[in-house]
Structure formats: C-alpha cells, structure tokens
Design a protein around this motif. Structure first.
Motif, PDB file in Angstrom:
ATOM      1  N   ARG A 269      53.987  16.514  37.239  1.00 40.61           N
ATOM      2  CA  ARG A 269      54.366  15.167  37.701  1.00 40.61           C
ATOM      3  C   ARG A 269      55.421  15.253  38.792  1.00 40.61           C
ATOM      4  O   ARG A 269      55.431  14.453  39.728  1.00 40.61           O
ATOM      5  N   HIS A 270      56.309  16.232  38.659  1.00 39.47           N
ATOM      6  CA  HIS A 270      57.360  16.422  39.641  1.00 39.47           C
ATOM      7  C   HIS A 270      56.761  16.873  40.980  1.00 39.47           C
ATOM      8  O   HIS A 270      57.196  16.428  42.046  1.00 39.47           O
ATOM      9  N   ALA A 271      55.765  17.749  40.923  1.00 37.35           N
ATOM     10  CA  ALA A 271      55.210  18.339  42.148  1.00 37.35           C
ATOM     11  C   ALA A 271      54.206  17.429  42.845  1.00 37.35           C
ATOM     12  O   ALA A 271      53.968  17.567  44.040  1.00 37.35           O
ATOM     13  N   SER A 272      53.617  16.504  42.093  1.00 37.54           N
ATOM     14  CA  SER A 272      52.535  15.702  42.668  1.00 37.54           C
ATOM     15  C   SER A 272      53.061  14.372  43.193  1.00 37.54           C
ATOM     16  O   SER A 272      53.749  13.656  42.475  1.00 37.54           O
ATOM     17  N   PRO A 273      52.697  14.009  44.435  1.00 36.02           N
ATOM     18  CA  PRO A 273      53.097  12.694  44.946  1.00 36.02           C
ATOM     19  C   PRO A 273      52.289  11.545  44.326  1.00 36.02           C
ATOM     20  O   PRO A 273      52.636  10.394  44.521  1.00 36.02           O
ATOM     21  N   LEU A 274      51.233  11.873  43.575  1.00 34.51           N
ATOM     22  CA  LEU A 274      50.386  10.842  42.960  1.00 34.51           C
ATOM     23  C   LEU A 274      50.448  10.961  41.434  1.00 34.51           C
ATOM     24  O   LEU A 274      50.794  12.017  40.906  1.00 34.51           O
ATOM     25  N   PRO A 275      50.081   9.891  40.708  1.00 28.13           N
ATOM     26  CA  PRO A 275      50.140   9.944  39.239  1.00 28.13           C
ATOM     27  C   PRO A 275      49.232  11.031  38.662  1.00 28.13           C
ATOM     28  O   PRO A 275      48.133  11.266  39.163  1.00 28.13           O
ATOM     29  N   VAL A 276      49.730  11.675  37.608  1.00 30.02           N
ATOM     30  CA  VAL A 276      49.004  12.766  36.957  1.00 30.02           C
ATOM     31  C   VAL A 276      48.988  12.514  35.455  1.00 30.02           C
ATOM     32  O   VAL A 276      49.999  12.126  34.888  1.00 30.02           O
ATOM     33  N   ASP A 277      47.841  12.726  34.823  1.00 34.23           N
ATOM     34  CA  ASP A 277      47.873  12.852  33.363  1.00 34.23           C
ATOM     35  C   ASP A 277      47.212  14.172  32.963  1.00 34.23           C
ATOM     36  O   ASP A 277      46.559  14.818  33.784  1.00 34.23           O
ATOM     37  N   ALA A 278      47.429  14.556  31.704  1.00 28.93           N
ATOM     38  CA  ALA A 278      47.014  15.899  31.290  1.00 28.93           C
ATOM     39  C   ALA A 278      46.290  15.858  29.955  1.00 28.93           C
ATOM     40  O   ALA A 278      46.497  14.960  29.143  1.00 28.93           O
ATOM     41  N   GLU A 279      45.449  16.844  29.778  1.00 34.10           N
ATOM     42  CA  GLU A 279      44.726  17.025  28.522  1.00 34.10           C
ATOM     43  C   GLU A 279      44.957  18.485  28.122  1.00 34.10           C
ATOM     44  O   GLU A 279      44.799  19.387  28.953  1.00 34.10           O
TER      45      GLU A 279
END
Ligand code: ZN
Length: 365
Positions: A269-279
């Motif tokens: 989330r810190h590295a990505s300029p866009l929203p991220v979710d994870a599985e």
C-alpha cells in the motif's frame, strides 16, 4: 493404499478418481480399529478429516506420527497411477513414496507385534490437505491443545531416505489486486494506470529482497521475496484499470508468516499510488529444531545419516514445542520420486524405516 485414490481436491482432474481423503480415512479407520486403537475423527474441511488412532502404552511417554493421506494430482502420470504394482523391488503409483509408505510401515509394525504390549503411548495421525493449503496439520495441533496432550516425540512423514530432517523454511504467498480507472489510451491522464502502479510495487519488493540479503543468516539462511506473476490490461489501446500481482516470500525461524502477510500488505500500500487489496494463499512458518535434540540424535545414530535440512515445506511447521516437545521429519524413499510422472518407493527403504520405528517404539533393541 496406493489403489485408494486420494488426490488433493485442488489438483483433481479426469484421471484422479474420487478426489479427497474420504476413502482413505474410512480405510485407515477400519485398520486402526482392528488393531485395537481408540479412533477419533476431526472434521477439517467439508468431507475431509484427520483420523487419529490412539494406542495405550506402559509408560507416560507419548510418541506420534503425522502421515498425510492426500497426494498430488495424477494427470501428468505415465500408466495407471493407482495400480500399486510391485516391480524391481519397488512399489509404484501415486502416493507410494509421498507418503502412504510410512502409514503402511506403521500399520504393519502394529499388526506384527504379536501381542507384545507397546512400551509407550502412540498416536498414529492420518492427516488431510498437506498437498494443498496444509490445513490438516494446524487442525491436528489444535486437537492436541484441546486435549492437553503434548507429544514427547513426533515424526512427520515425508520421503527423506530415512534421514532425520530438523528444519525447512516456511512460505508466505500473497496476491495483490490494484484498482485503477480505465480510459482511452489517447487520454492517459483521464485514467489511473494499474500496470505502472504495479511496476512501482515490483521494484519495492525487489528492494525488500535486497534488504533481506543484508540481514544476518539464521540456521536456515535468509528470507527471500520474489515477484512471481503479474497479470493486467485488457487491450493495447485501453488504460488498464486492474492488475494482479503475486509474490512468494520464504520464511525463516523467528518470523511469523501471518505477521509478514500484514507487513507486506502495508509495504504494498505504501509503494503503490493506487488502492491495493491482498489475498493470502499460503501462510506457513519455518520449521526448525536444534540438531542436538535427543530424539534427532537417536534417529540419526540408528539410520546412520546426519540430521539435515531440506528446501521443501512439510506438515512439521504446525507443531511447536507446546504440541510436540521434539519433532523431526523422516520417511522412506526420496523426494526425487515424489510428484512426478512416475512415482515409486524401494522396498528396502520400507524395511529400513520399519527397523528404525521398531527401535523408536521400543519393540526391538
Ligand atoms: Zn508429502
């Protein structure tokens, strides 16, 4: 046992017969009951269970063996995967070496003890789901905790050529999904491009891997992280609004796979300029016991092979000293014959394990 298909459901295909461990569980239950065990079942997943056979011994000591009942898939196999034929002093077929062999050895030892009482209490645990998400072993650890039962010595079955294995790394696999906005590729400023965002994420994980390489090594070496797949975009003229991205993180002693999963989502989330979710796909801690442990040294002496570590994961990760004071991995045959197009185990290896187990259980000196 090889003739009873038990392909782990996630790898089932047209050739696998009825997938899952249900038929094996039923067969093992009958065997254990006929040998005088007290049998317990633990539902782990729908239609999938662990089977526990408890044998009472003459001391307070508890010995245990964890043997997974499921096998990998058979679609890639040559010939009948379940014929269980015996040729050139080998038993062939899926599960022969990974890892029905140890279960066969245990049942035969119990059958052939000719009324001899067992010196120690014994738990034969036939577990499920090892070849998929490894949910059988942590369920068994819970079962032990619920009963307040700590095994003094636990052997986890995998093909090790009868050498005692005292460690392996764990693994944490995570899939990230980046959410952007689609737009015409002639107006990229109107969209939010998930592929360029994912590229930043990939570089962040590369930097993380370089950081890990600088840490001081554990007895199993250092942790590593690798970006393994990336999928994104729908067309050459469309700004991609969705990209998926997987990583494989090898886990060393002292780390918690589930804590790492949380930390890495934060990193993403810190590295990505866009929203991220994870599985999360797999959360397996490292397994490590000191090679000086008395149980490991005894088995090493008897087998004539030094304690070693292995690159692959096993059920042993799920057992801490609270559920198994001492623990190792051992089994007949080689991992080189597991999971392939032809699978076999040498009968001399079965004999070797039987001799080792007879000494371990106190049935021979
Ligand atoms: Zn196995």
């Amino acid at each position: 046992m090889v003739r009873i298909p038990s392909v782990t459901p996630a790898q089932a295909g047209p050739r696998s017969g009825t997938p899952g461990e249900a038929r094996m569980a039923q067969w093992v239950t009958q065997q254990l009951q006929s040998l005088g065990a007290q049998v317990h079942h633990q539902q782990v997943l729908p239609g999938r269970q662990n089977v526990f056979g408890l044998f009472t011994g003459q001391s307070q000591k508890w010995l245990g063996v964890d043997i997974h009942m499921d096998t990998v898939g058979v679609e890639q196999m040559q010939g009948d995967p379940f014929d269980g034929r015996i040729e050139n002093d080998r038993v062939y077929g899926r599960g022969s070496v990974d890892t029905k062999a140890t279960l066969a050895v245990c049942l035969e030892l119990l059958r052939n003890r000719a009324g001899k009482p067992l010196p120690h209490n014994l738990l034969i645990a036939a577990t499920c789901d090892e070849e998929d998400a490894a949910r059988g072993a942590p369920a068994m650890a819970h079962w032990l905790k619920d009963r307040n039962l700590t095994l003094d010595e636990l052997a986890v079955a995998e093909p090790t050529l009868c050498a005692p294995i005292h460690g392996h790394k764990g693994v944490m696999r995570q899939k990230y999904r980046l959410h952007g906005v689609a737009a015409h590729s002639s107006r990229p400023e109107l969209g939010k491009n998930t592929i360029t965002a994912a590229a930043k994420l990939a570089l962040a994980f590369d930097a993380e891997n370089q950081r890990l390489a600088q840490l001081s090594p554990t007895p199993l070496g250092r942790g590593t992280v690798a970006v393994t797949t990336i999928h994104g975009g729908v067309g050459i003229n469309v700004i991609p609004d969705s990209t998926e991205f997987t990583i494989d993180r090898r886990v060393v002693p002292g780390e918690s796979a589930s804590d790492l999963a949380d930390q890495y989502l934060q990193l993403a989330r810190h590295a990505s300029p866009l929203p991220v979710d994870a599985e999360n796909y797999l959360l397996i801690d490292a397994f490590y016991r000191p090679p000086q442990d008395d149980f490991i040294r005894r088995i090493a002496d008897w087998s004539g092979q030094a304690p070693a570590t292995v690159p692959y994961c096993t059920n042993a990760w799920a057992y801490t000293p609270a559920t198994a004071r001492q623990c190792l991995i051992i089994g007949p045959g080689s991992i080189d014959q597991a999971h392939g197009a032809v699978e076999w185990v040498e009968i001399t290896q079965l004999q070797k394990l039987a001799d080792l187990y007879a000494r371990w259980w106190g049935l021979s000196s």
